[in-house]
Design a protein around this motif. Structure first.
Motif, PDB file in Angstrom:
ATOM      1  N   ASN A 165      17.558  37.459   4.669  1.00 40.87           N
ATOM      2  CA  ASN A 165      19.122  37.357   3.152  1.00 40.87           C
ATOM      3  C   ASN A 165      18.970  39.017   2.599  1.00 40.87           C
ATOM      4  N   TRP A 168      20.513  41.371   4.799  1.00 42.34           N
ATOM      5  CA  TRP A 168      22.264  40.916   4.980  1.00 42.34           C
ATOM      6  C   TRP A 168      22.755  41.889   3.233  1.00 42.34           C
ATOM      7  N   TYR A 183      15.576  43.419   9.429  1.00 43.27           N
ATOM      8  CA  TYR A 183      15.452  42.453  10.567  1.00 43.27           C
ATOM      9  C   TYR A 183      14.783  41.960  11.228  1.00 43.27           C
ATOM     10  N   LYS A 195      20.050  36.171  13.152  1.00 44.42           N
ATOM     11  CA  LYS A 195      18.986  37.184  12.816  1.00 44.42           C
ATOM     12  C   LYS A 195      19.072  38.365  13.697  1.00 44.42           C
ATOM     13  N   ASN A 198      22.908  39.969  13.612  1.00 42.47           N
ATOM     14  CA  ASN A 198      22.592  40.840  12.099  1.00 42.47           C
ATOM     15  C   ASN A 198      22.353  41.959  12.816  1.00 42.47           C
TER      16      ASN A 198
END
Length: 298
Positions: A165, A168, A183, A195, A198
């Motif tokens: 989170n 992000w 990450y 993840k 991302n």
């Protein structure tokens, strides 16, 4: 016989009443909180439910649940700012055990209304609690609920989730270097396909395509948890397609994408100093962040 018939009817009525509460997931009774849940879930009148949740909180009736439920309904009604103020104002009436879940509610509310700085601050606070051994009320696991089912969550899983989170949130600020660091740490602790997508995107935003490719290919080769999820696989395929075409949108003129974020490095240094006296409870992630930071600074 008549008395026996009445008893049978009463038993049948109780069974029907119990079935009703189970089907609609409404608690039994006639308290303010129960009435609020009935209006929310059965009558489906969110505005009236919010009023009744307020009454439950003021009456001291199941305040933990009433405050969380009211905030969720407010969020659904696009009254997010009001929900944030309500949680902040009344969380001191809630039990110690409810504070972590209230933090999660606040994070969702901050995300909903675009308060990224507040979201980042609260996520860091949750990491600090894990670091200091204060998360989960001092236990190694906690019971969570999703879609009506209970399951156990470990500190390791929770740390990875919070870091995901946090990564992000940094991405929303286009702070891709900070997001990358976070990450990578999350993937070391509890790797998963979402993840990884991302992380791959963070690398692509920095035009580091050769590093992004194996990260995304691991998803398609089913080397990560969640790789069988169609959404993750489709997203990985889309990112690889963009990578192969080296789409110009992945190049940014913003210097903040390519430079080491000094503010972020300073924040990590400060957190390390604050947490140093809790070294015995320290998770490996905090050592690894420090090492990775030093490598990036070289």
């Amino acid at each position: 016989m008549e008395g026996g018939g009445n008893n049978l009817k009463m038993k049948q009525e109780k069974i029907r009443e119990g079935s009703f509460h189970v089907i609609h997931k409404v608690p039994s009774g006639d308290s303010p909180y129960v009435r609020a849940k009935h209006v929310q879930l059965v009558e489906k009148d969110p505005e009236a439910a919010i009023v009744l949740f307020w009454k439950a909180i003021n009456a001291g009736d199941r305040v933990d649940s009433a405050l969380k439920d009211m905030a969720v309904v407010m969020k659904q009604q696009d009254r997010t700012e009001e929900a944030i103020e309500a949680v902040k104002s009344f969380r001191d009436r809630c039990s110690k055990q409810a504070q972590e879940s209230l933090d999660n509610v606040l994070i969702d509310l901050y995300k909903k209304c675009g308060k990224v700085d507040e979201q980042i601050a609260l996520l860091k606070q949750k990491l600090r609690m894990i670091y200091q051994g204060e998360a989960f009320n001092g236990k190694a696991t906690k019971t969570a609920r999703s879609h009506g089912k209970k399951f156990q969550v470990s500190i390791k899983q929770e740390t990875s989730r919070i870091l995901g989170n946090l990564g992000w949130a940094y991405m929303q600020q286009t702070n891709y270097i900070a997001a990358e660091v976070v990450y990578r740490k999350a993937q070391i602790i509890d790797p998963d396909a979402n993840k990884a997508c991302n992380l791959g995107l963070c690398l692509m935003k920095q035009a580091r395509y050769d590093e992004a490719r194996p990260v995304l290919e691991d998803i398609l080769q089913r080397r990560l948890a969640g790789s069988d999820d169609c959404k993750s696989r489709n997203r990985a395929e889309e990112l690889l397609h963009e990578l192969e075409s080296q789409h110009p949108s992945f190049f940014s003129s913003s210097s903040s994408v390519f430079n080491i974020e000094e503010v972020f490095i300073e924040e990590l240094d400060q957190l390390m100093k604050e947490w140093a006296r809790y070294r015995s409870k320290r998770l490996p992630i905090f050592e690894e962040i420090s090492q990775f930071r030093d490598q990036m600074a070289c």
